[in-house]
Every structure is written in C-alpha cells, then in structure tokens.
Scaffold this active site. Structure first.
Site, PDB file in Angstrom:
ATOM      1  N   LYS A 129       0.861  -1.343  -0.021  1.00 46.64           N
ATOM      2  CA  LYS A 129       0.269   0.182   0.094  1.00 46.64           C
ATOM      3  C   LYS A 129       0.895   1.329   0.065  1.00 46.64           C
ATOM      4  O   LYS A 129       1.683   1.288   0.697  1.00 46.64           O
ATOM      5  CB  LYS A 129      -1.093  -0.078   1.300  1.00 46.64           C
ATOM      6  CG  LYS A 129      -1.704  -1.130   1.371  1.00 46.64           C
ATOM      7  CD  LYS A 129      -2.653  -1.295   0.131  1.00 46.64           C
ATOM      8  CE  LYS A 129      -3.864  -2.478   0.178  1.00 46.64           C
ATOM      9  NZ  LYS A 129      -3.294  -3.721   0.155  1.00 46.64           N
TER      10      LYS A 129
HETATM   11  C1  LIG Z   1      -9.489  -2.936  -1.436  1.00 49.47           C
HETATM   12  C2  LIG Z   1      -8.764  -3.903  -0.443  1.00 49.47           C
HETATM   13  N1  LIG Z   1      -9.436  -4.260   0.790  1.00 49.47           N
HETATM   14  C3  LIG Z   1      -8.870  -4.569   1.697  1.00 49.47           C
HETATM   15  C4  LIG Z   1      -7.544  -5.192   1.630  1.00 49.47           C
HETATM   16  C5  LIG Z   1      -6.828  -5.851   2.588  1.00 49.47           C
HETATM   17  O1  LIG Z   1      -5.856  -5.430   3.406  1.00 49.47           O
HETATM   18  P1  LIG Z   1      -4.741  -6.283   4.510  1.00 49.47           P
HETATM   19  O2  LIG Z   1      -3.819  -6.970   3.603  1.00 49.47           O
HETATM   20  O3  LIG Z   1      -4.281  -4.895   5.094  1.00 49.47           O
HETATM   21  O4  LIG Z   1      -5.569  -6.972   5.265  1.00 49.47           O
HETATM   22  C6  LIG Z   1      -6.892  -5.023   0.426  1.00 49.47           C
HETATM   23  C7  LIG Z   1      -5.480  -5.520   0.230  1.00 49.47           C
HETATM   24  O5  LIG Z   1      -4.965  -5.662  -0.831  1.00 49.47           O
HETATM   25  C8  LIG Z   1      -7.431  -4.389  -0.481  1.00 49.47           C
HETATM   26  O6  LIG Z   1      -6.847  -3.929  -1.749  1.00 49.47           O
END
Ligand SMILES: Cc1ncc(COP(=O)(O)O)c(C=O)c1O
Length: 210
Positions: free
Chosen positions: A201
């Site tokens: 991210k």
């Molecule tokens: C749109 C979206 N929501 C949720 C997530 C989940 O994030 P995390 O890896 O912090 O659980 C991601 C991860 O790529 C994402 O792109």
C-alpha cells in the site's frame, strides 16, 4: 526465452525504522503497547477523525466492524463488483449475503446510482472501496441513507444498529490513506474508515507527521 525478475514491492526500510523496532523489542511491550497508542493518536490527528483503533490488518478491521454492528445470516451487505477479495470475504465470514453493484468506468469505484437501486430492507452495511486512492463521495451516500424514506426501510436488529438507525457506511480505504475528499483527508467522512498498512500500500505522509 527471456526471464526477468521483477521485484514485488521491495520494502524501503530506513535505519530509523529498524531502530524503532529494536527499541520496541527491548521495551517489554510486544503487542498493544505505547507505540501502538501513539500510532493511533497520530492517525486520528492526521485524518481529523474521532478515534482510531489498530488491529492486525484491514481484513480484520472490516470484519470486526461488521461483527460489532451485528451483521449476520439474513442480512445484506453492498460492495462494489471490482475490489480485492477481502472486501467480500469478510462479509461471507459473517454469513450475510454479498450484494455486488457495478462500478464507474472513470474511477472503478462503486456507482452510487446502482447502490441506491440495490438497497433493500435487509441491507445493513454498504462498503465503498476507494480504488487506487480515489475516494468515494461517502457524504453523498450518507445524505441519501439519512433521507426519511430510506431510513424508514432500515430494520435494526441489534443495539448498535438501533443507535445508528440507518445503513452503516464502512469505507474500505485500504488503498487510500492520505487521499482527500473536498480538500480534506479521508478518515472522517464515512461512519468507519478502514486503512491497510500492508507493504504494497502506498504510504507517504508528509514529513510533519513522521
Ligand atoms: C481494497 C482492499 N481491501 C482490503 C484489503 C486487505 O488489506 P490487508 O492486507 O491489510 O488485510 C486490500 C489489500 O490488498 C485491498 O486492496
């Protein structure tokens, strides 16, 4: 055949970050210690939000919010058809029905007109996703949900649902910390905003908050 090695998100770790980790490991706190509280406070200040809670991932952040709101079998949760699997998985884990709506062609974010058509008396939560850091106008969505004729369709079945009295807007802002809506940082527009700090991210806050 040409073979190429393309690194996937090589981490950029400065000595300062390494020092902070060592300092934490030597502090006696390895879980929710003072640095977590400091981080929460900085995110609150950065976003102008009311409160921040750190958990282990955005996936868990979304799920804990759905469960706190009492979402379960028989309920419906609206999400965009274009997103990462976590947005849908967390809804599936609760037993609620995933209702996917189409996205816009310009920003790939959920189309608010399609959302309006998808709302039923079983809708408990809408999860807009800010694809690639472009925020959804959650102000417009909340204003719509607060209209008397829409609010009156909402049937609360838990104390928290009763308190809110309408469909919850849970923003999946995994891609978009630092993004701005009407010139102000997101994090305070939706009822709850969930950020991700996964290594892929983009995260580059201005110097004054580091
Ligand atoms: C749109 C979206 N929501 C949720 C997530 C989940 O994030 P995390 O890896 O912090 O659980 C991601 C991860 O790529 C994402 O792109």
């Amino acid at each position: 055949m040409i073979s190429m090695k393309i690194p996937f998100s090589p981490p950029h770790i400065k000595q300062e970050a390494i020092d902070e980790v060592v300092d934490t490991l030597q502090s006696g706190w390895i879980t929710t210690g003072p640095k977590t509280k400091l981080f929460e406070q900085r995110i609150t200040d950065y976003c102008g939000a009311k409160k921040t809670l750190c958990v282990n991932s955005a996936t868990f952040g979304l799920e804990i919010c759905l469960r706190w709101f009492g979402v379960g079998a028989g309920d419906e949760v609206i999400i965009p058809a274009y997103t990462y699997t976590a947005t849908a998985n967390t809804v599936a884990h609760t037993g609620a029905k995933i209702v996917m709506v189409d996205v816009n062609m310009n920003d790939f974010n959920l189309n608010l007109e399609e959302v309006k058509k998808a709302i039923t008396p079983k809708t408990k939560v809408i999860i807009p996703v800010d694809i690639a850091g472009l925020p959804v106008d959650t102000n417009e969505l909340i204003s719509y949900l607060e209209r008397d004729e829409i609010r009156s369709q909402f049937s609360a079945s838990t104390e928290n649902q009763e308190k809110l009295g309408r469909v919850l807007v849970l923003s999946d802002a995994a891609h978009s910390i630092g993004a701005r809506l009407f010139g102000e940082r997101i994090g305070k527009f939706a009822d709850i905003t969930v950020f991700s700090f996964h290594a892929v991210k983009t995260l580059q806050p201005p110097k004054e908050v580091l």
